[in-house]
Design a protein around this motif. Sequence first.
Motif, PDB file in Angstrom:
ATOM      1  N   THR A  25     -25.561 -14.398  39.706  1.00  0.00           N
ATOM      2  CA  THR A  25     -24.111 -14.536  39.090  1.00  0.00           C
ATOM      3  C   THR A  25     -24.150 -13.472  38.031  1.00  0.00           C
ATOM      4  O   THR A  25     -25.258 -12.724  37.825  1.00  0.00           O
ATOM      5  CB  THR A  25     -24.089 -15.677  38.377  1.00  0.00           C
ATOM      6  OG1 THR A  25     -24.860 -15.841  37.259  1.00  0.00           O
ATOM      7  CG2 THR A  25     -24.152 -17.155  39.162  1.00  0.00           C
ATOM      8  N   ASP A  26     -22.925 -12.927  37.588  1.00  0.00           N
ATOM      9  CA  ASP A  26     -22.701 -11.816  36.752  1.00  0.00           C
ATOM     10  C   ASP A  26     -23.568 -12.055  35.308  1.00  0.00           C
ATOM     11  O   ASP A  26     -24.170 -11.442  34.776  1.00  0.00           O
ATOM     12  CB  ASP A  26     -21.556 -11.672  36.361  1.00  0.00           C
ATOM     13  CG  ASP A  26     -20.722 -10.715  37.372  1.00  0.00           C
ATOM     14  OD1 ASP A  26     -20.955 -10.564  38.360  1.00  0.00           O
ATOM     15  OD2 ASP A  26     -19.532 -10.010  36.924  1.00  0.00           O
ATOM     16  N   ASP A  27     -23.245 -13.514  35.044  1.00  0.00           N
ATOM     17  CA  ASP A  27     -24.099 -13.993  33.561  1.00  0.00           C
ATOM     18  C   ASP A  27     -25.305 -14.054  33.879  1.00  0.00           C
ATOM     19  O   ASP A  27     -26.318 -13.678  32.539  1.00  0.00           O
ATOM     20  CB  ASP A  27     -23.476 -15.387  33.173  1.00  0.00           C
ATOM     21  CG  ASP A  27     -22.010 -15.368  32.732  1.00  0.00           C
ATOM     22  OD1 ASP A  27     -21.658 -14.289  32.313  1.00  0.00           O
ATOM     23  OD2 ASP A  27     -21.505 -16.514  32.713  1.00  0.00           O
ATOM     24  N   LEU A  28     -25.881 -14.363  34.924  1.00  0.00           N
ATOM     25  CA  LEU A  28     -27.412 -14.263  35.057  1.00  0.00           C
ATOM     26  C   LEU A  28     -27.814 -13.098  35.025  1.00  0.00           C
ATOM     27  O   LEU A  28     -29.077 -12.825  34.361  1.00  0.00           O
ATOM     28  CB  LEU A  28     -27.650 -15.107  36.383  1.00  0.00           C
ATOM     29  CG  LEU A  28     -29.388 -14.793  36.717  1.00  0.00           C
ATOM     30  CD1 LEU A  28     -29.973 -15.932  35.889  1.00  0.00           C
ATOM     31  CD2 LEU A  28     -29.272 -15.459  38.137  1.00  0.00           C
ATOM     32  N   LEU A  29     -27.382 -12.190  35.707  1.00  0.00           N
ATOM     33  CA  LEU A  29     -27.874 -10.737  35.581  1.00  0.00           C
ATOM     34  C   LEU A  29     -27.718  -9.935  34.275  1.00  0.00           C
ATOM     35  O   LEU A  29     -28.800  -9.199  33.894  1.00  0.00           O
ATOM     36  CB  LEU A  29     -27.088  -9.755  36.747  1.00  0.00           C
ATOM     37  CG  LEU A  29     -27.415  -8.313  36.840  1.00  0.00           C
ATOM     38  CD1 LEU A  29     -29.069  -8.184  37.212  1.00  0.00           C
ATOM     39  CD2 LEU A  29     -26.981  -7.680  38.007  1.00  0.00           C
ATOM     40  N   LYS A  30     -26.592 -10.168  33.637  1.00  0.00           N
ATOM     41  CA  LYS A  30     -26.356  -9.547  32.265  1.00  0.00           C
ATOM     42  C   LYS A  30     -27.677 -10.239  31.354  1.00  0.00           C
ATOM     43  O   LYS A  30     -28.172  -9.430  30.671  1.00  0.00           O
ATOM     44  CB  LYS A  30     -24.984 -10.088  31.825  1.00  0.00           C
ATOM     45  CG  LYS A  30     -24.046  -9.225  32.502  1.00  0.00           C
ATOM     46  CD  LYS A  30     -22.449  -9.647  31.864  1.00  0.00           C
ATOM     47  CE  LYS A  30     -21.512  -8.745  32.529  1.00  0.00           C
ATOM     48  NZ  LYS A  30     -19.951  -9.246  32.126  1.00  0.00           N
ATOM     49  N   ALA A  31     -27.801 -11.224  31.458  1.00  0.00           N
ATOM     50  CA  ALA A  31     -28.841 -12.166  30.554  1.00  0.00           C
ATOM     51  C   ALA A  31     -29.918 -11.331  30.580  1.00  0.00           C
ATOM     52  O   ALA A  31     -30.939 -11.281  29.976  1.00  0.00           O
ATOM     53  CB  ALA A  31     -28.574 -13.309  30.623  1.00  0.00           C
ATOM     54  N   GLY A  32     -30.375 -11.303  32.105  1.00  0.00           N
ATOM     55  CA  GLY A  32     -31.848 -10.623  32.226  1.00  0.00           C
ATOM     56  C   GLY A  32     -31.581  -9.570  31.854  1.00  0.00           C
ATOM     57  O   GLY A  32     -32.835  -9.114  31.414  1.00  0.00           O
ATOM     58  N   LEU A  33     -30.956  -8.661  31.966  1.00  0.00           N
ATOM     59  CA  LEU A  33     -30.956  -7.226  31.676  1.00  0.00           C
ATOM     60  C   LEU A  33     -30.825  -7.092  30.300  1.00  0.00           C
ATOM     61  O   LEU A  33     -31.685  -6.349  29.554  1.00  0.00           O
ATOM     62  CB  LEU A  33     -29.753  -6.431  31.976  1.00  0.00           C
ATOM     63  CG  LEU A  33     -29.551  -5.965  33.546  1.00  0.00           C
ATOM     64  CD1 LEU A  33     -28.229  -5.655  33.813  1.00  0.00           C
ATOM     65  CD2 LEU A  33     -30.511  -5.193  33.936  1.00  0.00           C
ATOM     66  N   GLU A  34     -30.336  -8.036  29.486  1.00  0.00           N
ATOM     67  CA  GLU A  34     -30.204  -8.112  27.998  1.00  0.00           C
ATOM     68  C   GLU A  34     -31.748  -8.551  27.293  1.00  0.00           C
ATOM     69  O   GLU A  34     -31.904  -8.407  26.080  1.00  0.00           O
ATOM     70  CB  GLU A  34     -29.284  -8.894  27.476  1.00  0.00           C
ATOM     71  CG  GLU A  34     -27.873  -8.338  27.523  1.00  0.00           C
ATOM     72  CD  GLU A  34     -26.863  -9.159  27.448  1.00  0.00           C
ATOM     73  OE1 GLU A  34     -27.019 -10.353  27.144  1.00  0.00           O
ATOM     74  OE2 GLU A  34     -25.326  -8.717  27.528  1.00  0.00           O
ATOM     75  N   GLY A  35     -32.505  -9.271  28.238  1.00  0.00           N
ATOM     76  CA  GLY A  35     -33.863  -9.530  27.623  1.00  0.00           C
ATOM     77  C   GLY A  35     -34.072 -11.270  27.570  1.00  0.00           C
ATOM     78  O   GLY A  35     -35.383 -11.435  27.494  1.00  0.00           O
ATOM     79  N   ASP A  36     -33.049 -12.003  28.319  1.00  0.00           N
ATOM     80  CA  ASP A  36     -33.702 -13.321  28.503  1.00  0.00           C
ATOM     81  C   ASP A  36     -34.698 -13.463  29.512  1.00  0.00           C
ATOM     82  O   ASP A  36     -34.470 -13.325  30.587  1.00  0.00           O
ATOM     83  CB  ASP A  36     -32.237 -14.050  28.836  1.00  0.00           C
ATOM     84  CG  ASP A  36     -32.614 -15.521  29.150  1.00  0.00           C
ATOM     85  OD1 ASP A  36     -32.700 -16.130  27.903  1.00  0.00           O
ATOM     86  OD2 ASP A  36     -32.433 -16.000  30.054  1.00  0.00           O
ATOM     87  N   ALA A  37     -35.624 -14.236  29.036  1.00  0.00           N
ATOM     88  CA  ALA A  37     -36.960 -14.420  29.736  1.00  0.00           C
ATOM     89  C   ALA A  37     -36.625 -15.440  30.967  1.00  0.00           C
ATOM     90  O   ALA A  37     -37.259 -14.843  32.193  1.00  0.00           O
ATOM     91  CB  ALA A  37     -38.150 -14.947  29.132  1.00  0.00           C
ATOM     92  N   ASN A  38     -35.969 -16.366  30.833  1.00  0.00           N
ATOM     93  CA  ASN A  38     -35.616 -17.236  31.958  1.00  0.00           C
ATOM     94  C   ASN A  38     -34.670 -16.828  33.037  1.00  0.00           C
ATOM     95  O   ASN A  38     -35.078 -16.988  34.197  1.00  0.00           O
ATOM     96  CB  ASN A  38     -35.124 -18.390  31.233  1.00  0.00           C
ATOM     97  CG  ASN A  38     -35.768 -19.475  30.665  1.00  0.00           C
ATOM     98  OD1 ASN A  38     -37.165 -19.458  30.881  1.00  0.00           O
ATOM     99  ND2 ASN A  38     -35.358 -20.135  29.488  1.00  0.00           N
ATOM    100  N   SER A  39     -33.803 -15.979  32.428  1.00  0.00           N
ATOM    101  CA  SER A  39     -32.936 -15.368  33.616  1.00  0.00           C
ATOM    102  C   SER A  39     -33.721 -14.204  34.296  1.00  0.00           C
ATOM    103  O   SER A  39     -33.857 -14.155  35.497  1.00  0.00           O
ATOM    104  CB  SER A  39     -31.997 -14.638  32.617  1.00  0.00           C
ATOM    105  OG  SER A  39     -31.066 -15.636  32.165  1.00  0.00           O
ATOM    106  N   ALA A  40     -34.497 -13.505  33.627  1.00  0.00           N
ATOM    107  CA  ALA A  40     -35.392 -12.535  34.339  1.00  0.00           C
ATOM    108  C   ALA A  40     -36.355 -13.300  35.311  1.00  0.00           C
ATOM    109  O   ALA A  40     -36.744 -12.657  36.486  1.00  0.00           O
ATOM    110  CB  ALA A  40     -36.280 -11.642  33.370  1.00  0.00           C
ATOM    111  N   ARG A  41     -36.913 -14.343  34.892  1.00  0.00           N
ATOM    112  CA  ARG A  41     -37.751 -14.974  35.873  1.00  0.00           C
ATOM    113  C   ARG A  41     -37.025 -15.474  37.375  1.00  0.00           C
ATOM    114  O   ARG A  41     -37.552 -15.450  38.302  1.00  0.00           O
ATOM    115  CB  ARG A  41     -38.217 -16.253  35.400  1.00  0.00           C
ATOM    116  CG  ARG A  41     -39.413 -17.020  36.188  1.00  0.00           C
ATOM    117  CD  ARG A  41     -40.256 -18.070  35.358  1.00  0.00           C
ATOM    118  NE  ARG A  41     -39.266 -18.911  34.386  1.00  0.00           N
ATOM    119  CZ  ARG A  41     -39.237 -18.904  33.007  1.00  0.00           C
ATOM    120  NH1 ARG A  41     -39.833 -17.943  32.227  1.00  0.00           N
ATOM    121  NH2 ARG A  41     -38.490 -19.859  32.733  1.00  0.00           N
TER     122      ARG A  41
END
Length: 219
Positions: free
Chosen positions: A106-122
């Motif tokens: 999802t857009d929010d998931l990818l944005k959060a991962g790029l911004e540094g959210d560890a759970n989203s990156a995982r």
Amino acid sequence: MANSTTDVLLGHNGRYAGGEAIHKPGHPGRQPIRPARRVAVLACMDARLDVEDLLGLQTGEAHIIRNAGGVVTEDALRSLIISHHLLDTQEFILIHHTRCGMLAFTDDLLKAGLEGDANSARVLAQATKRAFVSCGECAASPSAFHAFRGQPEPLDAPPDATNRERLAWDVRRGMSAILNHAWIPTEGPDAITVRGFVYDVDTGALQEVSYPGPIGPAG
């Protein structure tokens, strides 16, 4: 529209899916600037799609616009408007495809991962089967990634009824964006036609998406 260019290209696709090569790869020599078949194609950038091959197009016959997902973004609309009003294309074809990466986030998931959210990156790493390296920074652009509506699935998941429906939703959303744009005529002597399809990367065949129809839940 009977005997339309789109119908002719669908016939080419049937032959392509059957193993016949129609596109000729050699340089054709000098050609006019206007596409000979007066058609513009918007398709996904996926490496498994060769638009000229799957539609049996020759060099000089069509405008081909590609981005992640084959999404009707502002820039895609810019290209389509120029294609029609300045270079005389009369038919637009939208092509999504099975096993698309736009179904995996999802857009929010990818944005959060790029911004540094560890759970989203995982989660993104699990979906893509590759290490997801966060940039640890916020950014204003792009304002959207245009992930397809619906529940994300693993990257390259086999086609099923659920993900085919998600693909059809986005094809219809794209068709609606074109058909309702003030600068793209759909009536009168300068009218364009728009048809949308889902390409099966496993079989090589196109399946037409009906319009109008469901476009999925908001958000």
